[in-house]
Each structure stands twice: as C-alpha cells, then as structure tokens.
Design an enzyme around this catalytic site. Structure first.
Site, mmCIF file in Angstrom:
data_model
loop_
_atom_site.group_PDB
_atom_site.id
_atom_site.type_symbol
_atom_site.label_atom_id
_atom_site.label_comp_id
_atom_site.label_asym_id
_atom_site.label_seq_id
_atom_site.Cartn_x
_atom_site.Cartn_y
_atom_site.Cartn_z
ATOM 1 N N CYS A 75 0.930 -1.400 -0.132
ATOM 2 C CA CYS A 75 -0.031 0.059 -0.070
ATOM 3 C C CYS A 75 0.825 1.301 0.005
ATOM 4 O O CYS A 75 1.704 1.502 0.743
ATOM 5 C CB CYS A 75 -0.796 -0.178 1.258
ATOM 6 S SG CYS A 75 -2.052 1.418 1.339
ATOM 7 N N ASP B 247 -7.361 -5.591 8.950
ATOM 8 C CA ASP B 247 -7.034 -5.927 7.699
ATOM 9 C C ASP B 247 -5.617 -5.031 7.221
ATOM 10 O O ASP B 247 -5.336 -3.921 6.935
ATOM 11 C CB ASP B 247 -8.034 -5.262 6.912
ATOM 12 C CG ASP B 247 -7.735 -5.614 5.313
ATOM 13 O OD1 ASP B 247 -6.663 -6.314 4.879
ATOM 14 O OD2 ASP B 247 -8.286 -4.973 4.480
ATOM 15 N N ARG C 119 -12.688 0.755 -6.090
ATOM 16 C CA ARG C 119 -12.258 0.632 -4.737
ATOM 17 C C ARG C 119 -11.420 1.873 -4.332
ATOM 18 O O ARG C 119 -11.476 2.231 -3.090
ATOM 19 C CB ARG C 119 -11.185 -0.652 -4.583
ATOM 20 C CG ARG C 119 -11.257 -0.875 -3.119
ATOM 21 C CD ARG C 119 -10.077 -2.231 -3.066
ATOM 22 N NE ARG C 119 -10.135 -2.866 -1.436
ATOM 23 C CZ ARG C 119 -9.270 -2.355 -0.615
ATOM 24 N NH1 ARG C 119 -8.278 -1.412 -0.786
ATOM 25 N NH2 ARG C 119 -9.443 -2.997 0.668
ATOM 26 N N HIS D 61 14.438 -8.786 17.224
ATOM 27 C CA HIS D 61 14.795 -9.531 16.205
ATOM 28 C C HIS D 61 16.241 -10.202 16.233
ATOM 29 O O HIS D 61 16.766 -9.681 17.282
ATOM 30 C CB HIS D 61 14.929 -8.549 15.091
ATOM 31 C CG HIS D 61 13.465 -8.024 14.538
ATOM 32 N ND1 HIS D 61 12.910 -8.961 13.689
ATOM 33 C CD2 HIS D 61 12.698 -7.052 14.851
ATOM 34 C CE1 HIS D 61 11.801 -8.272 13.283
ATOM 35 N NE2 HIS D 61 11.472 -7.205 14.024
HETATM 36 P P1 IMP Z 1 -0.885 -7.192 3.560
HETATM 37 O O1 IMP Z 1 -1.515 -8.335 4.228
HETATM 38 O O2 IMP Z 1 -0.230 -6.286 4.353
HETATM 39 O O3 IMP Z 1 -0.341 -7.573 2.337
HETATM 40 O O4 IMP Z 1 -2.144 -6.283 3.232
HETATM 41 C C1 IMP Z 1 -3.564 -6.641 2.496
HETATM 42 C C2 IMP Z 1 -4.394 -5.695 2.560
HETATM 43 O O5 IMP Z 1 -3.841 -4.287 2.048
HETATM 44 C C3 IMP Z 1 -5.599 -5.881 1.613
HETATM 45 O O6 IMP Z 1 -6.523 -6.955 2.287
HETATM 46 C C4 IMP Z 1 -6.330 -4.665 1.593
HETATM 47 O O7 IMP Z 1 -6.945 -4.255 2.486
HETATM 48 C C5 IMP Z 1 -5.167 -3.678 1.101
HETATM 49 N N1 IMP Z 1 -4.757 -3.458 -0.083
HETATM 50 C C6 IMP Z 1 -4.928 -4.127 -1.228
HETATM 51 N N2 IMP Z 1 -4.485 -3.455 -2.173
HETATM 52 C C7 IMP Z 1 -4.151 -2.307 -1.712
HETATM 53 C C8 IMP Z 1 -3.471 -1.082 -2.550
HETATM 54 O O8 IMP Z 1 -3.214 -1.388 -3.749
HETATM 55 N N3 IMP Z 1 -3.350 0.065 -1.536
HETATM 56 C C9 IMP Z 1 -3.555 -0.098 -0.311
HETATM 57 N N4 IMP Z 1 -4.121 -0.923 0.170
HETATM 58 C C10 IMP Z 1 -4.221 -2.281 -0.510
#
Ligand code: IMP
Length: 516
Positions: free
Chosen positions: A341, A376, A442, A510
């Site tokens: 993100c 999330d 989105r 760590h």
């Molecule tokens: P991770 O588990 O840290 O990889 O985060 C996954 C979450 O990031 C997803 O469930 C979404 O809520 C969020 N996400 C997915 N794609 C994007 C993006 O392109 N930009 C910002 N957030 C994202």
C-alpha cells in the site's frame, strides 16, 4: 416480567447493538491508549506482557474461535484478503477448511465471481437440495446422453413418475451393469419398496449413520407429498464429518463463503446473483466511511435483510461507530497498513494499525455494539496476529502472508537464480487500476485521466500449500496466548496488557547475533 422488558429493549435496540452485553473494555488498555491521545502505534511499536498464573493450568486446547461478522463464525481468526493475487475459490476452500474464511475478490466479472463463490459453497456438499431427478419412463441411453451433455460426474438420480412422486433410485452400478441401453430407467432402478429413504429432516450425522448402517451411498429425503426434497451423499457426509471439527462449515455442513462487492449499485446486482451461495458480502472500499459506502450498505440491508454485510475500510473509531449504527455486521479496519500500500505516502492519511484497531474496538464496545472488528493488512510477523487480537480484532485479514502459496491465483515463476516466485500486487497498483473496474471503484479512480496509484506490484517467494503457512500462524497465536495466559480470544482482548517499546527494544526483539 424482567424477561419481557429485556426482550422489548432488545427489539428496540439498533441492529447489532446488544443492551445485555457487558462492556468488554480492558481498563489497562484504556489507560495505555489514552495516556497519549496524540500518539498512534503499530505492531512494531508494542509487545504483549506475559503473565504469571499460579492458580490453575490453562486448558490443553486454547480456543481461537470468534466471528468474521455477526452471524458468520470462525474457528481460527484468519481471513484471506479480497485481492486478485490472493483469493479465488482455491484459497476460499483452503481457508474455510482450515477453519477461517476467504473473501473472493471483486476484480472478477459478476458471473465469474458467482462461479468462484459457488465452488467454495458446494465443495463440501453433504446434502443436495432439490436434486436432479430422472423419469421412470426415460431410456437409459437418453439419461447417459444427458449426463455427458451436462458434464455430470455422478450417475445417481432419484427416479420420479409422471406425477413427480419418488418411485426409485438409480445409481452408477445400475448403469454399469446395464447391457441394453434401450431399457427404461424403471427396469434398472432400485424400486421404492427396496430403496432406503426417510421422510423427515435429518442432521448430516444422522443421515451418515443411516447410510453407513444400510451400506448405501445416497439417502433421498421425501416430502409429505412423496416428492424428493433432498439427497444425502455418503462420501461427502463422511468427508465433512471427518473434517468438521476443523472446517468452518454452516448448518448444512457447507463451507462458509464471503465475497467483496463495490460501494455502488453493482453491489446489489452482484449479491442478487450470488445470494444462494453467499454468507457474507464485504463492501470493499479504500474509503469505507464515504457517502457511497453508507448508501450501498443501506441498499444491501433493505434487499437482503438476512445477509451479513461487512463494511471497510476505515481507521477511526468514530467511523466504525457510524457504520455500526447504519447496520454493518462487521467492520474492517486498515487504511494504509498493507504491505503493497502507498495510500499513506501518496495522500498523507491513515492511522497506524494497532491504534486504529483499538480505537474502533473500544468505541464499539462503549456504544454496546457487539459486532466484530477485522484487522486488515500489515501483518508482517506471526506475532502481529496476537497483538491485533489483544487490541480488539476478532478476525485478521492477510494478503502478503498468504500470497505466494499454491492456492493463491497466478503462476509460479522461476527466476534466473532458481528461486520460485509468484506475483502479489496491490488492488490500487497501476496495473490493477488499468485492468480492473473493481480496483478503480475501490480507489475512487472513476474520473478521467490516469488514476493515482495507491499500491505497488511485487514478487513474493513461492511458499507451497497455504495450510502450512496457516499452521505456523496458528501455532504462533496459540503460543502467544499461552505466554499471556489467555484461554480464548475474548480473555486475550480483556486481560492481556501491552507495553510500548523503543527502537533498541525492537532491534533486541529481532535476531541480532554478530557474526565474525
Ligand atoms: P497485507 O496483508 O499487508 O499484504 O495487506 C493486505 C491488505 O492491503 C488488503 O486486504 C487490502 O485491505 C489492502 N490493499 C490491497 N491492495 C491495496 C493497495 O493497492 N493499496 C492499499 N491497500 C491495499
């Protein structure tokens, strides 16, 4: 009288609000987070405090069950992200079989998304509602042709007469040993007098036991009028019962399903298509407290009052409270913590995740809303899962942790140095925005011109089966809860205390061995 008053109070309560639920806010965490209201923390900023327990041993099995939404339970608090490199049916099936849940992404067209949700729901199909039947007067070759045309892999059918009443059962064996394909089904079937049937509702276990006792592979359930209402299948019933203690299954023994939908009228159209197979719709937006999110929630609740709707993403308790008041059955927290993100960098918004989860959880509790919080994004280390639960999450949605597994969509690629990788990309990355209307919705990128990317694309190591990754997540969570002497998620939320750590504290956490 008291009962009567309580019932009336509950009826008048807003949806999801429970006046009988006592507040479950930890006084320690209230003090911890309110000590500096202008500071927001994330996983690496904190650790959980261990606790002595001289009184009694913890139970042998630590209870990790909770909910994804008001009516959709979880046996383990793990949910796969609604992303096109994480969740289609293969991941949905694997997640629910492990006791969690997969949210099928909305980048698929409506028909394709329905197909993926249906695959998950029917994967463990112990009972077939309204089974396909054949007529007693049909010829064997006609039925076999019909099977081929429809690509049916089964050959067991209840047989009905001209008035639709059950008159017998025809099975694979009957077809295998039929040497004259001009015969009628009536001539090869087991007639009703000899078939094992029942004419009352049975649980899966009861049906399984009857089939085992009579050594039959199917059990038709007949209605009062003699028609066939359901068909139990022994192989599926056995598979479900054998794995039932682990899998996340509904009352019919089928896996729980979830699907992401956009925050506009298409959400209603998609849910209409999927409703027979869907347990929870997830309103999926980077801006989950927008006018569109509230409007779409209202429309979904009006047309599907019995379907759970989870709304996200938000990162402020005040937004979570408004969504709960508007009827959300679960609220997804996270604006910017995701591994792929760039929202926070591009726009400057976003609350670090530990504070975001706590703020929403504590405000919902204070408002007496008994609906789950889903944390999330941003899970980098297994220990982050336990921290998310301790500050209020009932479910943890993960993208990068599960990307790169066999069940994640996409090919395994071999790099020049021999390492195997899979692609993992943000739904707001440039390529996703270009390819997918759902991604543009989105991220609110529906205007003209080149959209602002809020995510990046990446390659992640190929990890093998997702069950192995989930097993490690599970062991880490249970071990953490043991250190904290919490026998279930609720106790972990209520009693486990936090400590803020410094940069050197994190470095110490760590591995830091110096090699010569
Ligand atoms: P991770 O588990 O840290 O990889 O985060 C996954 C979450 O990031 C997803 O469930 C979404 O809520 C969020 N996400 C997915 N794609 C994007 C993006 O392109 N930009 C910002 N957030 C994202």
């Amino acid at each position: 009288m008291l009962q009567c008053m309580l019932t009336r109070m509950q009826c008048n309560a807003p949806r999801g609000r429970s006046f009988t639920t006592m507040s479950k806010i930890s006084p320690h965490k209230l003090a911890f987070f309110s000590s500096n209201p202008f500071l927001a923390l994330t996983y690496d900023d904190v650790r959980l405090r261990t606790k002595a327990n001289p009184a009694s041993p913890l139970p042998h099995v630590i209870d990790t069950s909770g909910r994804f939404s008001r009516n959709v339970p979880l046996k383990v608090p793990f949910v796969s992200a609604a992303m096109d490199t994480v969740t289609t049916s293969a991941m949905g099936i694997a997640m629910a079989r492990f006791g969690g849940l997969g949210v099928i992404h909305a980048g698929l067209g409506p028909e394709d998304q329905r197909r993926e949700v249906r695959r998950v729901k029917l994967y463990m199909n112990g009972v077939v509602d309204k089974p396909i039947v054949v007529r007693d007067s049909d010829r064997v070759d006609q039925v076999l042709k019909m099977c081929d045309e429809n690509a049916f892999e089964f050959r067991t059918f209840p047989v009905i007469n001209a008035s639709g009443k059950f008159v017998g059962l025809v099975t694979q064996n009957d077809f295998d040993f039929c040497l004259d394909l001009d015969k009628t089904i009536e001539e090869i079937m087991t007639p009703i007098e000899k078939a094992i049937t029942r004419n009352k509702q049975l649980s899966l276990q009861e049906a399984h036991d009857i089939m085992a006792e009579h050594k039959v592979k199917t059990l038709p359930i007949l209605g009062k009028d003699g028609t066939v209402s359901k068909l139990f299948l022994f192989s599926d019933a056995k598979r479900i019962i054998d794995s039932a203690t682990k899998s996340n299954v509904d009352g019919n023994g089928r896996l729980y399903t979830a699907a992401a939908v956009p925050t506009d009228d298409e959400a209603v159209e998609r849910v209409r298509l999927m409703k027979d197979y869907l347990d929870v719709a997830v309103l999926d937006s980077a801006d989950g407290d927008s006018f569109y999110a509230f409007e779409t929630l209202k429309k979904l609740k009006a047309e599907f009052p019995n379907l759970d709707v989870v709304v996200g993403n938000v990162s402020e308790g005040s937004s979570a409270l408004l969504l709960a008041e508007a009827g959300a059955d679960g609220i997804k927290i996270g604006q910017g913590p995701g591994s792929i993100c760039t929202t926070r960098i591009e726009t400057g918004i976003g609350m670090p995740q530990v504070t975001a989860v706590w703020d929403s959880f504590s405000k919902l509790q204070a408002g007496k809303f008994d609906i789950p919080i889903i944390a999330d994004g941003g899970i980098r280390n297994h220990g982050d899962i336990s921290i998310a639960v301790a500050v209020g999450a009932e479910a943890i949605m993960m993208g990068s942790m599960l990307a790169g597994t066999t069940e994640a969509p996409g090919e395994v690629m071999t790099m020049n140095d021999g390492t195997r990788v899979k692609s993992y990309r943000g739904m707001g990355s440039a390529s996703a925005l270009e390819e997918s209307a759902a991604s543009r919705k989105r991220y609110g990128a529906t205007g003209g011109g080149k959209p602002l990317a809020e995510g990046v694309e990446s390659l992640v190591p190929f990890k093998g089966d997702v069950a192995d990754t989930l097993e490690t997540c599970m062991k880490a969570l249970v071990k953490s809860m043991r250190y904290c002497k919490a026998e279930n998620l609720q106790a972990h939320r209520l009693h486990t205390e936090l400590i803020q750590i410094s940069g050197p504290g994190l470095a110490e956490s760590h591995p830091h061995i110096t090699t010569r």
